[in-house]
Design a protein around this motif. Structure first.
Motif, PDB file in Angstrom:
ATOM      1  N   ILE A   1       0.818  -1.215   0.000  1.00 53.68           N
ATOM      2  CA  ILE A   1       0.000   0.000   0.000  1.00 53.68           C
ATOM      3  C   ILE A   1       0.849   1.261   0.000  1.00 53.68           C
ATOM      4  N   GLN A   2       1.837   1.363   0.886  1.00 50.77           N
ATOM      5  CA  GLN A   2       2.657   2.568   0.938  1.00 50.77           C
ATOM      6  C   GLN A   2       3.464   2.778  -0.349  1.00 50.77           C
ATOM      7  N   PRO A   3       4.119   1.748  -0.903  1.00 52.18           N
ATOM      8  CA  PRO A   3       4.786   1.951  -2.199  1.00 52.18           C
ATOM      9  C   PRO A   3       3.828   2.347  -3.315  1.00 52.18           C
ATOM     10  N   PHE A   4       2.608   1.832  -3.288  1.00 52.40           N
ATOM     11  CA  PHE A   4       1.589   2.209  -4.269  1.00 52.40           C
ATOM     12  C   PHE A   4       1.317   3.706  -4.204  1.00 52.40           C
ATOM     13  N   LEU A   5       1.104   4.226  -2.995  1.00 51.13           N
ATOM     14  CA  LEU A   5       0.832   5.650  -2.823  1.00 51.13           C
ATOM     15  C   LEU A   5       2.058   6.494  -3.172  1.00 51.13           C
ATOM     16  N   GLU A   6       3.228   6.053  -2.750  1.00 44.31           N
ATOM     17  CA  GLU A   6       4.444   6.813  -3.042  1.00 44.31           C
ATOM     18  C   GLU A   6       4.725   6.850  -4.539  1.00 44.31           C
ATOM     19  N   GLY A   7       4.413   5.766  -5.237  1.00 46.03           N
ATOM     20  CA  GLY A   7       4.588   5.748  -6.680  1.00 46.03           C
ATOM     21  C   GLY A   7       3.748   6.814  -7.356  1.00 46.03           C
ATOM     22  N   TYR A   8       2.479   6.889  -6.991  1.00 43.11           N
ATOM     23  CA  TYR A   8       1.614   7.925  -7.563  1.00 43.11           C
ATOM     24  C   TYR A   8       2.089   9.318  -7.162  1.00 43.11           C
ATOM     25  N   ARG A   9       2.598   9.450  -5.950  1.00 41.47           N
ATOM     26  CA  ARG A   9       3.097  10.752  -5.510  1.00 41.47           C
ATOM     27  C   ARG A   9       4.269  11.219  -6.391  1.00 41.47           C
ATOM     28  N   ARG A  10       5.038  10.257  -6.908  1.00 41.95           N
ATOM     29  CA  ARG A  10       6.177  10.580  -7.769  1.00 41.95           C
ATOM     30  C   ARG A  10       5.788  10.719  -9.235  1.00 41.95           C
ATOM     31  N   GLY A  11       4.506  10.558  -9.546  1.00 42.81           N
ATOM     32  CA  GLY A  11       4.082  10.659 -10.936  1.00 42.81           C
ATOM     33  C   GLY A  11       4.178   9.358 -11.696  1.00 42.81           C
ATOM     34  N   GLU A  12       4.296   8.238 -10.988  1.00 38.72           N
ATOM     35  CA  GLU A  12       4.354   6.923 -11.610  1.00 38.72           C
ATOM     36  C   GLU A  12       2.974   6.271 -11.582  1.00 38.72           C
ATOM     37  N   THR A  13       2.864   5.127 -12.273  1.00 30.49           N
ATOM     38  CA  THR A  13       1.627   4.341 -12.244  1.00 30.49           C
ATOM     39  C   THR A  13       2.006   2.917 -11.851  1.00 30.49           C
ATOM     40  N   PRO A  14       2.094   2.640 -10.554  1.00 30.56           N
ATOM     41  CA  PRO A  14       2.568   1.331 -10.095  1.00 30.56           C
ATOM     42  C   PRO A  14       1.527   0.229 -10.273  1.00 30.56           C
ATOM     43  N   ILE A  15       2.002  -1.018 -10.220  1.00 30.33           N
ATOM     44  CA  ILE A  15       1.124  -2.188 -10.334  1.00 30.33           C
ATOM     45  C   ILE A  15       1.238  -2.984  -9.044  1.00 30.33           C
ATOM     46  N   PRO A  16       0.304  -2.835  -8.108  1.00 29.75           N
ATOM     47  CA  PRO A  16       0.433  -3.513  -6.813  1.00 29.75           C
ATOM     48  C   PRO A  16       0.411  -5.036  -6.907  1.00 29.75           C
ATOM     49  N   CYS A  17      -0.284  -5.591  -7.912  1.00 29.86           N
ATOM     50  CA  CYS A  17      -0.367  -7.052  -8.015  1.00 29.86           C
ATOM     51  C   CYS A  17       1.003  -7.681  -8.252  1.00 29.86           C
ATOM     52  N   VAL A  18       1.882  -6.973  -8.974  1.00 24.55           N
ATOM     53  CA  VAL A  18       3.232  -7.494  -9.198  1.00 24.55           C
ATOM     54  C   VAL A  18       3.958  -7.652  -7.876  1.00 24.55           C
ATOM     55  N   TRP A  19       3.899  -6.616  -7.033  1.00 27.19           N
ATOM     56  CA  TRP A  19       4.635  -6.639  -5.778  1.00 27.19           C
ATOM     57  C   TRP A  19       3.965  -7.545  -4.752  1.00 27.19           C
ATOM     58  N   CYS A  20       2.659  -7.729  -4.858  1.00 25.65           N
ATOM     59  CA  CYS A  20       1.984  -8.667  -3.962  1.00 25.65           C
ATOM     60  C   CYS A  20       2.476 -10.086  -4.228  1.00 25.65           C
ATOM     61  N   ASN A  21       2.589 -10.450  -5.502  1.00 25.28           N
ATOM     62  CA  ASN A  21       3.106 -11.779  -5.837  1.00 25.28           C
ATOM     63  C   ASN A  21       4.567 -11.923  -5.436  1.00 25.28           C
ATOM     64  N   THR A  22       5.362 -10.872  -5.726  1.00 25.74           N
ATOM     65  CA  THR A  22       6.802 -10.953  -5.505  1.00 25.74           C
ATOM     66  C   THR A  22       7.161 -10.946  -4.027  1.00 25.74           C
ATOM     67  N   ARG A  23       6.606  -9.995  -3.284  1.00 26.77           N
ATOM     68  CA  ARG A  23       7.061  -9.747  -1.918  1.00 26.77           C
ATOM     69  C   ARG A  23       6.209 -10.426  -0.855  1.00 26.77           C
ATOM     70  N   VAL A  24       4.982 -10.787  -1.233  1.00 27.24           N
ATOM     71  CA  VAL A  24       4.087 -11.363  -0.237  1.00 27.24           C
ATOM     72  C   VAL A  24       3.842 -12.847  -0.510  1.00 27.24           C
ATOM     73  N   LYS A  25       3.202 -13.168  -1.629  1.00 26.64           N
ATOM     74  CA  LYS A  25       2.823 -14.563  -1.878  1.00 26.64           C
ATOM     75  C   LYS A  25       4.028 -15.480  -2.048  1.00 26.64           C
ATOM     76  N   PHE A  26       5.029 -15.032  -2.821  1.00 27.78           N
ATOM     77  CA  PHE A  26       6.150 -15.913  -3.104  1.00 27.78           C
ATOM     78  C   PHE A  26       7.397 -15.543  -2.320  1.00 27.78           C
ATOM     79  N   ASP A  27       7.179 -14.798  -1.245  1.00 28.47           N
ATOM     80  CA  ASP A  27       8.248 -14.520  -0.297  1.00 28.47           C
ATOM     81  C   ASP A  27       7.729 -14.808   1.109  1.00 28.47           C
ATOM     82  N   ALA A  28       6.902 -13.916   1.643  1.00 27.51           N
ATOM     83  CA  ALA A  28       6.409 -14.090   3.011  1.00 27.51           C
ATOM     84  C   ALA A  28       5.587 -15.368   3.157  1.00 27.51           C
ATOM     85  N   LEU A  29       4.701 -15.648   2.207  1.00 26.45           N
ATOM     86  CA  LEU A  29       3.863 -16.853   2.311  1.00 26.45           C
ATOM     87  C   LEU A  29       4.692 -18.121   2.130  1.00 26.45           C
ATOM     88  N   LEU A  30       5.678 -18.073   1.252  1.00 27.70           N
ATOM     89  CA  LEU A  30       6.534 -19.238   1.056  1.00 27.70           C
ATOM     90  C   LEU A  30       7.331 -19.541   2.327  1.00 27.70           C
TER      91      LEU A  30
END
Length: 374
Positions: free
Chosen positions: A87-116
C-alpha cells in the motif's frame, strides 16, 4: 502413493473459484493440502470492499470450501507486511508521478516470499495458487509459461518471482480454460463455482482516483500542450493522471484530441499531446528480475509494457547493474514510469523490470519548459 510422499502444499485461497479448484485438485491428486488466506484488510475496511478478493466475506467462503474438501484452513495475518510492501509503495509511486502495479509486488514480496516462508515453517514443500500460468520442466529447471487460456494469462504479474522460489510453486489450473475450471468447481460441488470474478485492486474501495484523493489529496494545476507550451486546461491534481490517458483532462479547447504524455508532480503539471507523442521507441527498466541466467537471455524478445497490450518484438541492450535498455522494433504506446515491462521468448516468461523512463519519442518532440503560472 500416500499424501505425504506426494508432498505437502500450502494452497493460497482467496475465496474465488480458481483458488478453490486449485486446493480441490491438489487434494484429489494425492497431495497433503493446507488451505490459507492472507489477511490484508484493516479492521476499518469499508463495507463496499467486503465482497472483493481476500475480503472477510471471501475468507468465510474460503473456509467453507476447505471444509467441503476436507482440508485444514488458516487465516494468516499479513496486514503489516501488506501495508509496508504494497500500500505505501503504491501511494508513493503515484506521488512521484508513476503508475505502479500492486499485483506485481503482492506476488513478488508477499505470496512468493512471506507466504513461502510460512509454508516452510509448516513443513510444506510447495505453495500453490490459482494463477493462469503453466509450470514447465525445462532443460535448465522450472520455467513459467503463459497460461492455457490467453484471456486469463497472468504471467505478466509474475516477472518478479524470486528464481529460487520457482521450483516450490504450483499452478494446478494454469493449463486450463476458465470454463473448464468452473466445470471442475461444479464437479467438486464447491460453493464458489458460480462466483463472479473480482476485477478491482483488493485494497481499493471503489475507484483508484477516490482512493488517491483520500490519501494524497489533490491540488488543481495547469494542463500544458506539448507542441505549443500553452496552458489549455486545468487538472485536479497531477498524481491522478497517467500516461496515455485521454478522458477527464479538463481541457478548455475541447476540439483537441490530447493524451497525457508526461506527469510532473513536482510542479503539479500535466503535459498533453497528440496520440503519436505517446509512442516510444524504447525504455530503461530498473529493479529488474530475470528467471534465467543473464548470459542466456535472447537478444531479441517479445515485451509487454501493459497487461492487455499486444506483445512487441524488442532487443535487450545494456543489460547489467540492475537495469536494462529495451529497443522496440516498432514504437509502443503509453510507456509509463512505474509500470512493468515483461519479457518473453515465445510463451516462456523470462523476467522483467519496472519502467524507469521511456526513450526515443516517435515524433522526436521534447517536452517544453513552462514558466510558473502567476
Amino acid at each position: 502413493m500416500s499424501e505425504r510422499r506426494k508432498g505437502r502444499v500450502l494452497a493460497a485461497m482467496s475465496g474465488g473459484v480458481d483458488s478453490s479448484v486449485t486446493a480441490a485438485l491438489l487434494k484429489e491428486q494425492g497431495y497433503e493440502v493446507i488451505g490459507a488466506m492472507m489477511r490484508f484488510w484493516p479492521d476499518n475496511k469499508p463495507e463496499d470492499c467486503f465482497n472483493t478478493c481476500c475480503s472477510p466475506d471471501a475468507a468465510y467462503e474460503a473456509r467453507r470450501v476447505a471444509d467441503q474438501i476436507g482440508i485444514p484452513f488458516y487465516l494468516l495475518d499479513y496486514r503489516e507486511v501488506f501495508e509496508v510492501e504494497i500500500i505505501q509503495p503504491f501511494l508513493e509511486g503515484y506521488r512521484r508521478g508513476e503508475t505502479p502495479i500492486p499485483c506485481v509486488w503482492c506476488n513478488t514480496r508477499v505470496k512468493f516470499d512471506a507466504l513461502l516462508k510460512k509454508a516452510r515453517m509448516l513443513g510444506c514443500d510447495y505453495v500453490a495458487t490459482g494463477h493462469y500460468v503453466r509450470r514447465v520442466e525445462g532443460p535448465q529447471g522450472i520455467e513459467f509459461h503463459r497460461g492455457g487460456d490467453p484471456r486469463k494469462d497472468q504471467t505478466y504479474f509474475l516477472w518478479g518471482t524470486p528464481r529460487e522460489a520457482m521450483p516450490h510453486i504450483l499452478f494446478p489450473v494454469g493449463h486450463m480454460q476458465k470454463p473448464e475450471v468452473r466445470r471442475l468447481a461444479e464437479r467438486f460441488g464447491l460453493i464458489t463455482a458460480k462466483k463472479p470474478e473480482s476485477q478491482n485492486i483488493c485494497f481499493v474501495p471503489g475507484s483508484v482516483r477516490a482512493f488517491l484523493e483520500e490519501h494524497l489529496g489533490g491540488q488543481p494545476g495547469p494542463v500544458i500542450d506539448l507542441e505549443t507550451g500553452e496552458v489549455i486546461g486545468e487538472h485536479a491534481g497531477a498524481q491522478f493522471y497517467t500516461v496515455g490517458q485521454r478522458k477527464g483532462l479538463g481541457l478548455w479547447k475541447t476540439h483537441l484530441e490530447r493524451y497525457v504524455v508526461e506527469v510532473r508532480p513536482q510542479t503539479n503539471e500535466v503535459i498533453v499531446g497528440p496520440r503519436e507523442a505517446c509512442q516510444w521507441r524504447g525504455l530503461e527498466a530498473r529493479e529488474i528480475n530475470l528467471l534465467l541466467d543473464p548470459e542466456t537471455l535472447p537478444e531479441v524478445v517479445t515485451a509487454q509494457v501493459r497487461y492487455r497490450q499486444r506483445p512487441a518484438r524488442a532487443r535487450v541492450r545494456e543489460l547489467g547493474a540492475g537495469r536494462f535498455v529495451l529497443e522496440f522494433d516498432e514504437p509502443q504506446f503509453a510507456v509509463t514510469r512505474g509500470q512493468s515491462v515483461v519479457l518473453y521468448d515465445g510463451d516462456r516468461l523470462l523476467g522483467g523490470g519496472v519502467i524507469h523512463r521511456p526513450l526515443g519519442n516517435a515524433l522526436g518532440l521534447e517536452v517544453p519548459a513552462v514558466q510558473a503560472l502567476g
